[in-house]
Design a protein around this motif. Structure first.
Motif, mmCIF file in Angstrom:
data_model
loop_
_atom_site.group_PDB
_atom_site.id
_atom_site.type_symbol
_atom_site.label_atom_id
_atom_site.label_comp_id
_atom_site.label_asym_id
_atom_site.label_seq_id
_atom_site.Cartn_x
_atom_site.Cartn_y
_atom_site.Cartn_z
ATOM 1 N N GLN A 200 0.819 -1.214 0.000
ATOM 2 C CA GLN A 200 0.000 0.000 0.000
ATOM 3 C C GLN A 200 0.854 1.267 0.000
ATOM 4 N N LEU A 201 2.040 1.186 0.562
ATOM 5 C CA LEU A 201 2.938 2.340 0.606
ATOM 6 C C LEU A 201 3.919 2.339 -0.563
ATOM 7 N N ALA A 202 3.755 1.395 -1.483
ATOM 8 C CA ALA A 202 4.620 1.243 -2.661
ATOM 9 C C ALA A 202 6.087 1.040 -2.268
ATOM 10 N N VAL A 203 6.290 0.386 -1.135
ATOM 11 C CA VAL A 203 7.641 0.053 -0.685
ATOM 12 C C VAL A 203 8.127 -1.174 -1.453
ATOM 13 N N VAL A 204 7.204 -2.108 -1.743
ATOM 14 C CA VAL A 204 7.531 -3.295 -2.539
ATOM 15 C C VAL A 204 6.561 -3.409 -3.710
ATOM 16 N N SER A 205 7.049 -3.995 -4.789
ATOM 17 C CA SER A 205 6.213 -4.277 -5.959
ATOM 18 C C SER A 205 6.818 -5.468 -6.691
ATOM 19 N N ALA A 206 6.015 -6.146 -7.475
ATOM 20 C CA ALA A 206 6.506 -7.328 -8.204
ATOM 21 C C ALA A 206 7.699 -7.008 -9.110
ATOM 22 N N PRO A 207 7.705 -5.895 -9.848
ATOM 23 C CA PRO A 207 8.860 -5.615 -10.719
ATOM 24 C C PRO A 207 10.182 -5.423 -9.968
ATOM 25 N N GLN A 208 10.120 -5.196 -8.661
ATOM 26 C CA GLN A 208 11.337 -5.018 -7.874
ATOM 27 C C GLN A 208 11.942 -6.355 -7.435
ATOM 28 N N ILE A 209 11.374 -7.450 -7.883
ATOM 29 C CA ILE A 209 11.859 -8.785 -7.544
ATOM 30 C C ILE A 209 12.465 -9.389 -8.805
ATOM 31 N N THR A 210 13.736 -9.738 -8.730
ATOM 32 C CA THR A 210 14.414 -10.280 -9.913
ATOM 33 C C THR A 210 15.142 -11.574 -9.563
ATOM 34 N N PHE A 211 15.330 -12.388 -10.591
ATOM 35 C CA PHE A 211 16.048 -13.654 -10.474
ATOM 36 C C PHE A 211 17.304 -13.568 -11.323
ATOM 37 N N ASP A 212 18.372 -14.172 -10.851
ATOM 38 C CA ASP A 212 19.610 -14.247 -11.614
ATOM 39 C C ASP A 212 19.384 -15.268 -12.724
ATOM 40 N N PRO A 213 19.485 -14.880 -14.016
ATOM 41 C CA PRO A 213 19.209 -15.814 -15.113
ATOM 42 C C PRO A 213 20.133 -17.042 -15.104
ATOM 43 N N HIS B 206 21.466 -18.348 -12.321
ATOM 44 C CA HIS B 206 21.227 -19.075 -11.070
ATOM 45 C C HIS B 206 19.804 -18.785 -10.606
ATOM 46 N N PRO B 207 18.817 -19.562 -11.060
ATOM 47 C CA PRO B 207 17.416 -19.252 -10.752
ATOM 48 C C PRO B 207 17.054 -19.318 -9.265
ATOM 49 N N ASP B 208 17.952 -19.865 -8.428
ATOM 50 C CA ASP B 208 17.689 -19.899 -6.992
ATOM 51 C C ASP B 208 18.218 -18.659 -6.275
ATOM 52 N N ARG B 209 18.714 -17.683 -7.045
ATOM 53 C CA ARG B 209 19.188 -16.421 -6.472
ATOM 54 C C ARG B 209 18.178 -15.330 -6.784
ATOM 55 N N LEU C 48 10.601 -19.841 2.049
ATOM 56 C CA LEU C 48 11.242 -20.466 0.889
ATOM 57 C C LEU C 48 12.143 -21.626 1.305
ATOM 58 N N PRO C 49 12.281 -22.616 0.443
ATOM 59 C CA PRO C 49 13.252 -23.683 0.717
ATOM 60 C C PRO C 49 14.663 -23.102 0.841
ATOM 61 N N GLN C 50 15.508 -23.803 1.559
ATOM 62 C CA GLN C 50 16.855 -23.301 1.847
ATOM 63 C C GLN C 50 17.724 -23.116 0.620
ATOM 64 N N ARG C 51 17.378 -23.728 -0.495
ATOM 65 C CA ARG C 51 18.226 -23.598 -1.689
ATOM 66 C C ARG C 51 18.244 -22.176 -2.252
ATOM 67 N N PHE C 52 17.283 -21.346 -1.851
ATOM 68 C CA PHE C 52 17.216 -19.979 -2.362
ATOM 69 C C PHE C 52 18.161 -19.061 -1.602
ATOM 70 N N LYS C 53 18.888 -18.242 -2.343
ATOM 71 C CA LYS C 53 19.730 -17.197 -1.774
ATOM 72 C C LYS C 53 19.037 -15.877 -2.098
ATOM 73 N N ASP D 32 24.360 -9.097 5.435
ATOM 74 C CA ASP D 32 25.424 -9.663 6.256
ATOM 75 C C ASP D 32 24.792 -10.666 7.220
ATOM 76 N N LYS D 33 25.084 -11.955 7.027
ATOM 77 C CA LYS D 33 24.456 -13.018 7.824
ATOM 78 C C LYS D 33 24.647 -12.809 9.323
ATOM 79 N N GLU D 34 25.843 -12.410 9.725
ATOM 80 C CA GLU D 34 26.115 -12.238 11.148
ATOM 81 C C GLU D 34 25.335 -11.070 11.738
ATOM 82 N N ARG D 35 25.240 -9.970 10.989
ATOM 83 C CA ARG D 35 24.465 -8.821 11.472
ATOM 84 C C ARG D 35 22.978 -9.166 11.557
#
Length: 183
Positions: A77-90, A92-95, A125-130, A152-155
């Motif tokens: 509703q606040l336009a913080v996220v939208s579908a076009p802002q989600i991309t896959f690495d061609p 590596h489809p799990d990225r 999501l399954p763990q295979r996704f980065k 950063d995984k640790e942060r």
């Protein structure tokens, strides 16, 4: 959490109609989309191929997360996220890269927003996704620092051990998977 209001009068957008039928969302606190509850008439895919996921499915998972500053409104509703802002690495489809746009360039809630997106996807999501979470280029005054912190995984692990921060995240995620109410 600070009581400072970063955007006292945000622009609100009407949510789009969900393109997916049925409830394919993870239950709260679940790690998987599929919790093993099946009806008798469901057919099972017997192949060993991991099932793909698309931009719309990722968007469905994050669109209804509540904004940490304006809890009655969703990130969509606040336009913080939208579908076009989600991309896959061609290659590596799990990225997956999820970009979000803070409502103001000095938004102090951007870390909470990024963490809520990350936690929602980690639980769903399954763990295979980065997953990389990024602030839209040019949309925040601390863009580089935020991107570094959110990936950063640790942060991230340290942040999730903070009870006060975790409480805010759980409140934001409590609406995830629910249809947004149009005002």
């Amino acid at each position: 959490m600070s009581s400072e209001i970063f955007n006292p009068n945000p622009t609100i957008f009407a949510p789009t109609k969900s393109k997916k039928a049925g409830n394919v969302y993870a239950k709260p606190h679940s790690l998987w989309l599929d919790d093993g509850e099946h009806t008798e008439d469901e057919e099972y895919d017997q192949s060993d191929e991991p099932e793909g996921i698309d931009q719309e499915e990722i968007f469905e998972l994050i669109r209804s997360i509540s904004d940490p500053e304006h809890r009655s409104m969703t990130l969509e509703q606040l336009a913080v996220v939208s579908a076009p802002q989600i991309t896959f690495d061609p290659k590596h489809p799990d990225r997956i890269t999820v970009e979000f746009t803070p409502t103001v360039p000095h938004c102090g809630m951007s870390t909470f927003i990024g963490l809520s997106i990350r936690v929602r996807l980690l639980r769903s999501l399954p763990q295979r996704f980065k997953v990389d979470i990024r602030v839209k280029p040019g949309s925040h005054q601390s863009e580089h620092a935020l991107n570094k912190q959110l990936n950063d995984k640790e942060r991230v692990a340290a942040a999730l051990e903070n009870p006060a921060l975790l409480e805010v995240l759980e409140q934001c995620l409590s609406t995830a998977g629910h249809e947004a109410h149009q005002h």
